[in-house]
Write a protein that holds these residues in place. Structure first.
Motif, PDB file in Angstrom:
ATOM      1  N   HIS A 248      -1.885   8.689  -3.657  1.00  0.00           N
ATOM      2  CA  HIS A 248      -2.699   9.672  -2.925  1.00  0.00           C
ATOM      3  C   HIS A 248      -3.365   9.062  -1.687  1.00  0.00           C
ATOM      4  O   HIS A 248      -4.383   9.582  -1.223  1.00  0.00           O
ATOM      5  CB  HIS A 248      -3.766  10.287  -3.832  1.00  0.00           C
ATOM      6  CG  HIS A 248      -3.243  10.768  -5.150  1.00  0.00           C
ATOM      7  ND1 HIS A 248      -2.247  11.714  -5.255  1.00  0.00           N
ATOM      8  CD2 HIS A 248      -3.557  10.405  -6.423  1.00  0.00           C
ATOM      9  CE1 HIS A 248      -1.981  11.935  -6.535  1.00  0.00           C
ATOM     10  NE2 HIS A 248      -2.755  11.147  -7.263  1.00  0.00           N
ATOM     11  N   ALA A 249      -2.823   7.980  -1.152  1.00  0.00           N
ATOM     12  CA  ALA A 249      -3.394   7.392   0.051  1.00  0.00           C
ATOM     13  C   ALA A 249      -2.946   8.182   1.272  1.00  0.00           C
ATOM     14  O   ALA A 249      -1.803   8.627   1.362  1.00  0.00           O
ATOM     15  CB  ALA A 249      -2.954   5.928   0.189  1.00  0.00           C
ATOM     16  N   SER A 250      -3.866   8.371   2.210  1.00  0.00           N
ATOM     17  CA  SER A 250      -3.549   9.094   3.439  1.00  0.00           C
ATOM     18  C   SER A 250      -3.632   8.204   4.676  1.00  0.00           C
ATOM     19  O   SER A 250      -3.120   8.567   5.731  1.00  0.00           O
ATOM     20  CB  SER A 250      -4.506  10.271   3.617  1.00  0.00           C
ATOM     21  OG  SER A 250      -5.851   9.811   3.705  1.00  0.00           O
ATOM     22  N   ARG A 251      -4.249   7.029   4.532  1.00  0.00           N
ATOM     23  CA  ARG A 251      -4.457   6.190   5.721  1.00  0.00           C
ATOM     24  C   ARG A 251      -4.526   4.717   5.306  1.00  0.00           C
ATOM     25  O   ARG A 251      -5.124   4.368   4.278  1.00  0.00           O
ATOM     26  CB  ARG A 251      -5.752   6.590   6.437  1.00  0.00           C
ATOM     27  CG  ARG A 251      -6.041   5.806   7.708  1.00  0.00           C
ATOM     28  CD  ARG A 251      -7.323   6.314   8.349  1.00  0.00           C
ATOM     29  NE  ARG A 251      -7.716   5.538   9.523  1.00  0.00           N
ATOM     30  CZ  ARG A 251      -7.242   5.728  10.744  1.00  0.00           C
ATOM     31  NH1 ARG A 251      -6.349   6.680  10.947  1.00  0.00           N
ATOM     32  NH2 ARG A 251      -7.652   4.987  11.762  1.00  0.00           N
TER      33      ARG A 251
ATOM     34  N   GLY B 196      -6.349   4.877  -1.112  1.00  0.00           N
ATOM     35  CA  GLY B 196      -5.664   5.417  -2.280  1.00  0.00           C
ATOM     36  C   GLY B 196      -6.524   5.402  -3.518  1.00  0.00           C
ATOM     37  O   GLY B 196      -7.684   4.961  -3.517  1.00  0.00           O
ATOM     38  N   ASP B 197      -5.952   5.899  -4.610  1.00  0.00           N
ATOM     39  CA  ASP B 197      -6.643   5.969  -5.889  1.00  0.00           C
ATOM     40  C   ASP B 197      -6.633   4.579  -6.515  1.00  0.00           C
ATOM     41  O   ASP B 197      -5.589   4.088  -6.941  1.00  0.00           O
ATOM     42  CB  ASP B 197      -5.949   6.977  -6.808  1.00  0.00           C
ATOM     43  CG  ASP B 197      -6.700   7.181  -8.110  1.00  0.00           C
ATOM     44  OD1 ASP B 197      -7.744   6.544  -8.298  1.00  0.00           O
ATOM     45  OD2 ASP B 197      -6.235   7.985  -8.939  1.00  0.00           O
ATOM     46  N   SER B 198      -7.790   3.940  -6.591  1.00  0.00           N
ATOM     47  CA  SER B 198      -7.868   2.587  -7.141  1.00  0.00           C
ATOM     48  C   SER B 198      -7.994   2.580  -8.650  1.00  0.00           C
ATOM     49  O   SER B 198      -8.076   1.526  -9.264  1.00  0.00           O
ATOM     50  CB  SER B 198      -9.060   1.838  -6.538  1.00  0.00           C
ATOM     51  OG  SER B 198     -10.268   2.525  -6.821  1.00  0.00           O
ATOM     52  N   THR B 199      -8.018   3.753  -9.282  1.00  0.00           N
ATOM     53  CA  THR B 199      -8.166   3.814 -10.747  1.00  0.00           C
ATOM     54  C   THR B 199      -6.827   3.824 -11.448  1.00  0.00           C
ATOM     55  O   THR B 199      -6.761   3.828 -12.665  1.00  0.00           O
ATOM     56  CB  THR B 199      -8.932   5.090 -11.150  1.00  0.00           C
ATOM     57  OG1 THR B 199      -8.164   6.243 -10.769  1.00  0.00           O
ATOM     58  CG2 THR B 199     -10.282   5.134 -10.467  1.00  0.00           C
TER      59      THR B 199
ATOM     60  N   ALA C  72       0.825  -1.206   0.000  1.00  0.00           N
ATOM     61  CA  ALA C  72       0.000   0.000   0.000  1.00  0.00           C
ATOM     62  C   ALA C  72       0.861   1.258   0.000  1.00  0.00           C
ATOM     63  O   ALA C  72       0.566   2.232  -0.704  1.00  0.00           O
ATOM     64  CB  ALA C  72      -0.941  -0.008   1.204  1.00  0.00           C
ATOM     65  N   ARG C  73       1.928   1.251   0.772  1.00  0.00           N
ATOM     66  CA  ARG C  73       2.810   2.425   0.815  1.00  0.00           C
ATOM     67  C   ARG C  73       3.522   2.644  -0.517  1.00  0.00           C
ATOM     68  O   ARG C  73       3.806   3.773  -0.906  1.00  0.00           O
ATOM     69  CB  ARG C  73       3.835   2.257   1.930  1.00  0.00           C
ATOM     70  CG  ARG C  73       3.266   2.525   3.319  1.00  0.00           C
ATOM     71  CD  ARG C  73       4.258   2.199   4.400  1.00  0.00           C
ATOM     72  NE  ARG C  73       3.801   2.702   5.711  1.00  0.00           N
ATOM     73  CZ  ARG C  73       4.290   2.313   6.868  1.00  0.00           C
ATOM     74  NH1 ARG C  73       5.263   1.414   6.898  1.00  0.00           N
ATOM     75  NH2 ARG C  73       3.825   2.811   7.991  1.00  0.00           N
ATOM     76  N   ARG C  74       3.778   1.548  -1.245  1.00  0.00           N
ATOM     77  CA  ARG C  74       4.487   1.672  -2.516  1.00  0.00           C
ATOM     78  C   ARG C  74       3.556   2.039  -3.676  1.00  0.00           C
ATOM     79  O   ARG C  74       3.944   2.797  -4.557  1.00  0.00           O
ATOM     80  CB  ARG C  74       5.193   0.349  -2.851  1.00  0.00           C
ATOM     81  CG  ARG C  74       6.381   0.040  -1.969  1.00  0.00           C
ATOM     82  CD  ARG C  74       6.972  -1.311  -2.350  1.00  0.00           C
ATOM     83  NE  ARG C  74       8.136  -1.636  -1.536  1.00  0.00           N
ATOM     84  CZ  ARG C  74       8.776  -2.806  -1.594  1.00  0.00           C
ATOM     85  NH1 ARG C  74       8.354  -3.742  -2.417  1.00  0.00           N
ATOM     86  NH2 ARG C  74       9.823  -3.012  -0.829  1.00  0.00           N
ATOM     87  N   HIS C  75       2.356   1.474  -3.674  1.00  0.00           N
ATOM     88  CA  HIS C  75       1.530   1.540  -4.876  1.00  0.00           C
ATOM     89  C   HIS C  75       0.224   2.309  -4.716  1.00  0.00           C
ATOM     90  O   HIS C  75      -0.450   2.555  -5.721  1.00  0.00           O
ATOM     91  CB  HIS C  75       1.197   0.117  -5.352  1.00  0.00           C
ATOM     92  CG  HIS C  75       2.407  -0.752  -5.534  1.00  0.00           C
ATOM     93  ND1 HIS C  75       3.352  -0.505  -6.497  1.00  0.00           N
ATOM     94  CD2 HIS C  75       2.824  -1.856  -4.857  1.00  0.00           C
ATOM     95  CE1 HIS C  75       4.304  -1.437  -6.421  1.00  0.00           C
ATOM     96  NE2 HIS C  75       4.016  -2.249  -5.431  1.00  0.00           N
TER      97      HIS C  75
END
Length: 383
Positions: free
Chosen positions: A308-311, A331-334, A302-305
């Protein structure tokens, strides 16, 4: 060179070819429509009834192209060649009969080495028969052979790619099995070491208390010490084969309680929140280690990919029979969140979960983000 030819000649069929599905039926249906339309609308067909009948009659061969690739190719090719040589008719004048190239591709993709070689020779013979019957100009035979070779080469390339990926997947599974064996060894060795230490302490204490009861206790403790020491020796020898590049240790692997170490924020990346619910006492050490490893891998991915994830939320819930892990980000799943192929991290975690009798899945959320879920039995029965 001879070794290469021998290897290709003895190449077996790929294991477990996919069966017929709805896509095969749809392909046949579309081709039926194209054949009928072409046979009806084209005005330059010399052998219209024969061409349409041949194209429709040979069409079902597509349904057997994976399970019987050589017969599926041989029947339409041989029938066409015989009609050209004996009757002087060209049943392949419809453009739709180009579906034979799919059969050429299939014999290279799904056939054995002998079948692929026979299929290629068969197509070369069919081109020669077309030239001999006058339905194909000699100068056009080069283009025809080029098209046939391209279809054949495409099937071979896909075959090689699928086999290479299968080897990578098997390597990941074997690696994860070695990791699981290591975790099991380290956990069990930790407890067996404690048994041996307790037994040795009991022997030392019993020496100061002579008597019948003490003698019985001494005998039992001697057996415990001997069995524990032998178990440790055999286990270390076994695992040393699995991981010859790592020293054998006795410290237990991280467990569910260690998930709190993942909480917080790493640099400028998203924050990680960990929530643990339920009774985790008595949880099999292998299951606890697997939960930790899956969560750790999921947080790393999650941290790599996760753009725009915040949590990142990590939650573990345990009941009487199983433990459920859920790792989700916002994060942005698109943006395409597939894990890079060389790592195969989630695949390895799924293999570990499967070996322990559970399951691990990953996929996009309905709105934003990505979620990894794993469910493992508390006992962690190895499969």
């Amino acid at each position: 060179m001879q070794g290469l030819i021998r290897s290709l000649w003895t190449e077996p069929r790929p294991a477990r070819p996919p069966g017929r599905g709805w896509r095969d039926g749809a392909l046949v249906g579309v081709l039926v429509l194209l054949i009928v339309l072409e046979g009806t609308l084209r005005s330059d067909l010399q052998w219209r009834p024969l061409s349409v009948s041949y194209a429709l009659a040979m069409l079902p061969a597509l349904l057997w192209r994976r399970t019987s690739p050589l017969p599926a190719l041989a029947v339409p090719v041989v029938v066409s060649a015989l009609l050209q040589l004996l009757a002087g008719a060209d049943p392949s004048e419809l453009s739709a009969t180009a579906y034979v190239l799919i059969l050429v591709h299939a014999v290279s993709r799904w056939g054995s080495g002998r079948e692929a070689a026979a299929g290629l020779l068969l197509m070369c013979g069919a081109v020669a028969a077309s030239v001999a019957s006058g339905h194909l100009a000699a100068q056009d035979s080069v283009a025809a052979l080029t098209v046939v070779s391209a279809a054949f080469a495409t099937g071979g390339a896909l075959r090689y790619r699928a086999r290479a990926r299968m080897r990578e997947l098997e390597q990941v599974k074997l690696l994860e099995r070695a990791h699981l064996a290591r975790d099991l060894h380290d956990t069990v060795a930790h407890h067996v070491s404690a048994i041996a230490i307790r037994a040795q302490a009991g022997l030392a204490t019993a020496a100061a208390r002579p008597g019948d009861a003490a003698a019985v206790a001494v005998d039992a403790l001697r057996v415990i010490e001997a069995e524990a020491s032998r178990t440790l020796t055999e286990m270390r020898a076994m695992v040393r084969v699995l991981r010859s590049d790592e020293p054998t240790g006795t410290a237990p692997r991280p467990q569910v309680a260690d998930l709190e170490q993942l909480a917080g924020r790493s640099g400028a990346g998203p924050s990680v929140a960990v929530a643990i619910r339920g009774d985790l006492d008595g949880l099999a050490p292998a299951v606890g280690a697997a939960i930790y490893r899956i969560a750790q891998e999921s947080v790393t991915n999650a941290r790599r990919h996760a753009r725009h994830a915040s949590r990142i939320e990590v939650s573990v819930a345990a009941d009487d029979t199983s433990v459920r892990l859920r790792v989700s980000d916002d994060g942005d799943s698109t943006a395409g969140r597939a894990v890079p192929a060389p790592g195969y991290g989630l695949l390895g975690m799924a293999e570990r979960a499967r070996l322990l009798g559970g399951a691990c899945e990953a996929g996009p959320n309905p709105g934003r983000g990505w979620t990894v879920t794993a469910v493992l039995p508390r006992t962690g029965a190895l499969t």
